[in-house]
Motif scaffolding. Structure first.
Motif, mmCIF file in Angstrom:
data_model
loop_
_atom_site.group_PDB
_atom_site.id
_atom_site.type_symbol
_atom_site.label_atom_id
_atom_site.label_comp_id
_atom_site.label_asym_id
_atom_site.label_seq_id
_atom_site.Cartn_x
_atom_site.Cartn_y
_atom_site.Cartn_z
ATOM 1 N N HIS A 19 0.829 -1.208 0.000
ATOM 2 C CA HIS A 19 0.000 0.000 0.000
ATOM 3 C C HIS A 19 0.866 1.263 0.000
ATOM 4 C CE1 HIS A 19 0.818 -0.572 4.273
ATOM 5 N NE2 HIS A 19 0.539 0.700 4.456
ATOM 6 N N ILE A 20 2.176 1.081 -0.017
ATOM 7 C CA ILE A 20 3.106 2.199 -0.170
ATOM 8 C C ILE A 20 4.060 1.839 -1.300
ATOM 9 C CG2 ILE A 20 4.861 3.645 0.923
ATOM 10 C CD1 ILE A 20 3.732 2.737 3.638
ATOM 11 N N VAL A 21 4.138 2.728 -2.290
ATOM 12 C CA VAL A 21 5.029 2.500 -3.425
ATOM 13 C C VAL A 21 5.947 3.709 -3.567
ATOM 14 C CG1 VAL A 21 5.173 2.108 -5.909
ATOM 15 C CG2 VAL A 21 3.317 1.049 -4.577
ATOM 16 N N VAL A 39 11.518 9.678 10.122
ATOM 17 C CA VAL A 39 10.217 10.010 10.688
ATOM 18 C C VAL A 39 9.327 8.807 10.973
ATOM 19 C CG1 VAL A 39 10.245 12.289 9.609
ATOM 20 C CG2 VAL A 39 9.127 10.365 8.437
ATOM 21 N N CYS A 40 9.604 7.697 10.369
ATOM 22 C CA CYS A 40 8.701 6.543 10.533
ATOM 23 C C CYS A 40 8.807 5.999 11.957
ATOM 24 C CB CYS A 40 9.052 5.453 9.526
ATOM 25 S SG CYS A 40 8.067 3.955 9.757
ATOM 26 N N PRO A 41 7.710 5.977 12.697
ATOM 27 C CA PRO A 41 7.772 5.486 14.078
ATOM 28 C C PRO A 41 8.091 3.999 14.170
ATOM 29 C CG PRO A 41 5.505 5.840 13.416
ATOM 30 C CD PRO A 41 6.360 6.402 12.321
ATOM 31 N N GLY A 59 4.932 -3.885 7.983
ATOM 32 C CA GLY A 59 4.843 -3.486 9.387
ATOM 33 C C GLY A 59 4.287 -2.098 9.584
ATOM 34 N N CYS A 60 3.623 -1.571 8.566
ATOM 35 C CA CYS A 60 3.157 -0.181 8.617
ATOM 36 C C CYS A 60 2.063 0.008 9.669
ATOM 37 C CB CYS A 60 2.630 0.214 7.240
ATOM 38 S SG CYS A 60 2.035 1.910 7.156
ATOM 39 N N LEU A 61 2.192 1.099 10.427
ATOM 40 C CA LEU A 61 1.218 1.456 11.455
ATOM 41 C C LEU A 61 0.127 2.368 10.913
ATOM 42 C CD1 LEU A 61 3.794 2.126 14.323
ATOM 43 C CD2 LEU A 61 2.495 0.026 13.879
ATOM 44 N N GLU A 62 0.236 2.728 9.627
ATOM 45 C CA GLU A 62 -0.771 3.531 8.919
ATOM 46 C C GLU A 62 -0.950 4.922 9.515
ATOM 47 O OE1 GLU A 62 -4.286 1.095 8.428
ATOM 48 O OE2 GLU A 62 -3.039 -0.692 8.147
ATOM 49 N N CYS A 63 0.156 5.506 9.962
ATOM 50 C CA CYS A 63 0.068 6.842 10.549
ATOM 51 C C CYS A 63 0.102 7.946 9.490
ATOM 52 C CB CYS A 63 1.202 7.050 11.545
ATOM 53 S SG CYS A 63 2.854 7.087 10.800
ATOM 54 N N GLY A 64 0.687 7.664 8.325
ATOM 55 C CA GLY A 64 0.752 8.652 7.253
ATOM 56 C C GLY A 64 1.910 9.633 7.354
ATOM 57 N N THR A 65 2.746 9.502 8.349
ATOM 58 C CA THR A 65 3.833 10.462 8.547
ATOM 59 C C THR A 65 4.783 10.510 7.361
ATOM 60 O OG1 THR A 65 3.722 10.017 10.917
ATOM 61 C CG2 THR A 65 5.685 11.137 10.109
ATOM 62 N N CYS A 66 5.144 9.380 6.826
ATOM 63 C CA CYS A 66 6.084 9.361 5.699
ATOM 64 C C CYS A 66 5.509 10.096 4.497
ATOM 65 C CB CYS A 66 6.465 7.931 5.340
ATOM 66 S SG CYS A 66 5.053 6.859 4.985
ATOM 67 N N MET A 67 4.229 9.930 4.260
ATOM 68 C CA MET A 67 3.601 10.591 3.118
ATOM 69 C C MET A 67 3.665 12.107 3.284
ATOM 70 S SD MET A 67 -0.358 10.288 1.904
ATOM 71 C CE MET A 67 -0.922 10.625 3.581
ATOM 72 N N THR A 76 3.473 6.903 -3.278
ATOM 73 C CA THR A 76 2.059 6.633 -3.527
ATOM 74 C C THR A 76 1.576 5.844 -2.324
ATOM 75 O OG1 THR A 76 2.414 6.554 -5.908
ATOM 76 C CG2 THR A 76 0.400 5.539 -5.068
ATOM 77 N N TRP A 77 0.707 6.444 -1.564
ATOM 78 C CA TRP A 77 0.318 5.901 -0.253
ATOM 79 C C TRP A 77 -1.190 5.769 -0.197
ATOM 80 C CZ3 TRP A 77 -2.543 6.187 4.063
ATOM 81 C CH2 TRP A 77 -2.018 5.735 5.273
ATOM 82 N N SER A 78 -1.644 4.631 0.263
ATOM 83 C CA SER A 78 -3.074 4.444 0.495
ATOM 84 C C SER A 78 -3.236 3.552 1.713
ATOM 85 C CB SER A 78 -3.752 3.800 -0.713
ATOM 86 O OG SER A 78 -3.188 2.516 -0.948
#
Ligand code: SF4
Ligand code: SF4
Length: 91
Positions: A19-21, A39-41, A59-67, A76-78
């Motif tokens: 979900h991240i490219v 920045v990625c926690p 292992g993404c926590l889906e916080c959106g910080t990297c985006m 490309t993040w979803s």
């Protein structure tokens, strides 16, 4: 309970597709600060042996910080599809 212990309670249901490219050409030619590394926690970004940026999206926590922090907009993040991704446990 510390943050590592809390994160250890989370469960990840993996989809087949990331979900991240990362747009590698942008990282290689435009980026000056490689903010994603800092920045990625969950510390999921790293450079491979060829100095290409990678993200261990499983292992993404889906916080959106990297985006948000990727100023050149190379990501490309979803959110993962319904039923996939991180499942938080509160205790
Ligand atoms: S911050 Fe964005 S452009 Fe820079 S290396 Fe990371 S993903 Fe690539
Ligand atoms: S959304 Fe958050 S946890 Fe997922 S890769 Fe980006 S910064 Fe890391």
């Amino acid at each position: 309970m510390n943050i590592d212990a809390k994160l250890g309670l989370d469960v990840f249901k993996l989809d087949k597709e990331p979900h991240i490219v990362i747009a590698q050409e942008v990282c290689a030619t435009v980026c000056t600060n490689r903010a994603c590394l800092y920045v990625c926690p969950a510390d999921l970004y790293e450079l491979d042996d060829a100095k290409r940026m990678t993200v261990n999206w499983e292992g993404c926590l889906e916080c959106g910080t990297c985006m948000i922090c990727c100023e050149p907009r190379a990501l490309t993040w979803s959110y993962p599809r319904s039923q996939f991704g991180v499942q938080y446990r509160m205790s």
